[in-house]
Design a protein around this motif. Sequence first.
Motif, PDB file in Angstrom:
ATOM      1  N   GLU A 168       0.722  -1.228  -0.017  1.00 26.19           N
ATOM      2  CA  GLU A 168       0.197  -0.068  -0.148  1.00 26.19           C
ATOM      3  C   GLU A 168       0.786   1.288   0.044  1.00 26.19           C
ATOM      4  OE1 GLU A 168      -3.103   2.370  -0.398  1.00 26.19           O
ATOM      5  OE2 GLU A 168      -3.498   0.145  -0.029  1.00 26.19           O
ATOM      6  N   GLY A 169       0.756   1.900  -1.058  1.00 19.80           N
ATOM      7  CA  GLY A 169       1.428   3.237  -1.253  1.00 19.80           C
ATOM      8  C   GLY A 169       3.036   3.129  -1.233  1.00 19.80           C
ATOM      9  N   CYS A 170       3.490   1.925  -1.923  1.00 18.95           N
ATOM     10  CA  CYS A 170       4.979   1.736  -1.843  1.00 18.95           C
ATOM     11  C   CYS A 170       5.458   1.880  -3.183  1.00 18.95           C
ATOM     12  CB  CYS A 170       4.953   0.017  -1.674  1.00 18.95           C
ATOM     13  SG  CYS A 170       4.613  -0.430  -0.008  1.00 18.95           S
ATOM     14  N   ARG A 171       6.625   2.153  -3.249  1.00 23.67           N
ATOM     15  CA  ARG A 171       7.475   2.265  -4.481  1.00 23.67           C
ATOM     16  C   ARG A 171       8.440   1.039  -4.628  1.00 23.67           C
ATOM     17  NH1 ARG A 171      10.132   8.035  -5.333  1.00 23.67           N
ATOM     18  NH2 ARG A 171      10.303   7.275  -7.212  1.00 23.67           N
ATOM     19  N   ILE A 172       8.571   0.427  -5.628  1.00 25.76           N
ATOM     20  CA  ILE A 172       9.379  -0.700  -5.780  1.00 25.76           C
ATOM     21  C   ILE A 172      10.149  -0.762  -7.085  1.00 25.76           C
ATOM     22  CG2 ILE A 172       9.510  -3.243  -5.782  1.00 25.76           C
ATOM     23  CD1 ILE A 172       6.766  -3.518  -4.479  1.00 25.76           C
ATOM     24  N   ALA A 173      11.458  -0.594  -6.870  1.00 22.68           N
ATOM     25  CA  ALA A 173      12.144  -0.207  -8.300  1.00 22.68           C
ATOM     26  C   ALA A 173      11.944  -1.640  -9.097  1.00 22.68           C
ATOM     27  CB  ALA A 173      13.598   0.148  -7.947  1.00 22.68           C
ATOM     28  N   THR A 174      12.599  -2.686  -8.386  1.00 23.51           N
ATOM     29  CA  THR A 174      12.465  -4.035  -8.951  1.00 23.51           C
ATOM     30  C   THR A 174      11.662  -4.947  -8.298  1.00 23.51           C
ATOM     31  OG1 THR A 174      14.457  -3.403 -10.161  1.00 23.51           O
ATOM     32  CG2 THR A 174      14.026  -5.698 -10.157  1.00 23.51           C
ATOM     33  N   LEU A 175      10.884  -5.729  -8.954  1.00 19.34           N
ATOM     34  CA  LEU A 175      10.114  -6.779  -8.414  1.00 19.34           C
ATOM     35  C   LEU A 175      10.355  -8.356  -8.954  1.00 19.34           C
ATOM     36  CD1 LEU A 175       8.150  -8.289  -6.427  1.00 19.34           C
ATOM     37  CD2 LEU A 175       6.130  -7.678  -8.006  1.00 19.34           C
TER      38      LEU A 175
END
Length: 228
Positions: A168-175
Amino acid sequence: MAIRTKSTRGRTGTQAPAFDFDEAVVLAGIAPGDADAFDAFLGAAYSGIVRDAWQLAVGDTVEGCRFDGLELGSWTLRGTHVLESVITGANVPAVSAARSGWRDVEVRDSRFGSVEVYDASWRGIRFTRCKLGYVNLRAAELLDVAFIDCTIDEIDLMDAAARRVSFEGCRIATLNTSGAKLTDVDLRGADLGQVVGIEGLRGATISAEQLQLMAPAFAELLGLTLDG
């Protein structure tokens, strides 16, 4: 192009993580721990701990503890258990926690660099307002896990089994979801950069916007040619 979405609050259809841990009840009245000795981890509260390293042995247990301000050069807890505890204001560049077991743990307002938790078990875990570097959860088992308002450089779920996990409301550069088994994993609240192993997203919930931006990757996976 980054994959941006709106908040998922109030949406239905995907089971959200469920949490039973109530820190106001479980951690009520726990005694202050000896910060100099720093060796009792059952029902103790620590504040302002600064150490080059904190190393726990295989089979050790941290239970019913509160850590407010944890400055460590490294934290080693391979094969240990962390239960019904709260960590706030931690700053740890390197965490080595392979094959560890975590249950009912809250982590808030903390920074972690490299987090090695492959083959680990996470149940009832919440990260709130945390900054995480490389999180290695390969072959881990996740149940009822929430990341809230977090920034994550890379989260590696290769061969992991994850159920009721939300961002929730996260920033993920690489998954990385290569070989993952996902059930009720809600990615709608995440701003995703790159997805590796897109075939492993089966069982996750994404938004229409995310689907549109992932379309070229899905087309490549299916051997489709996009024209026009």
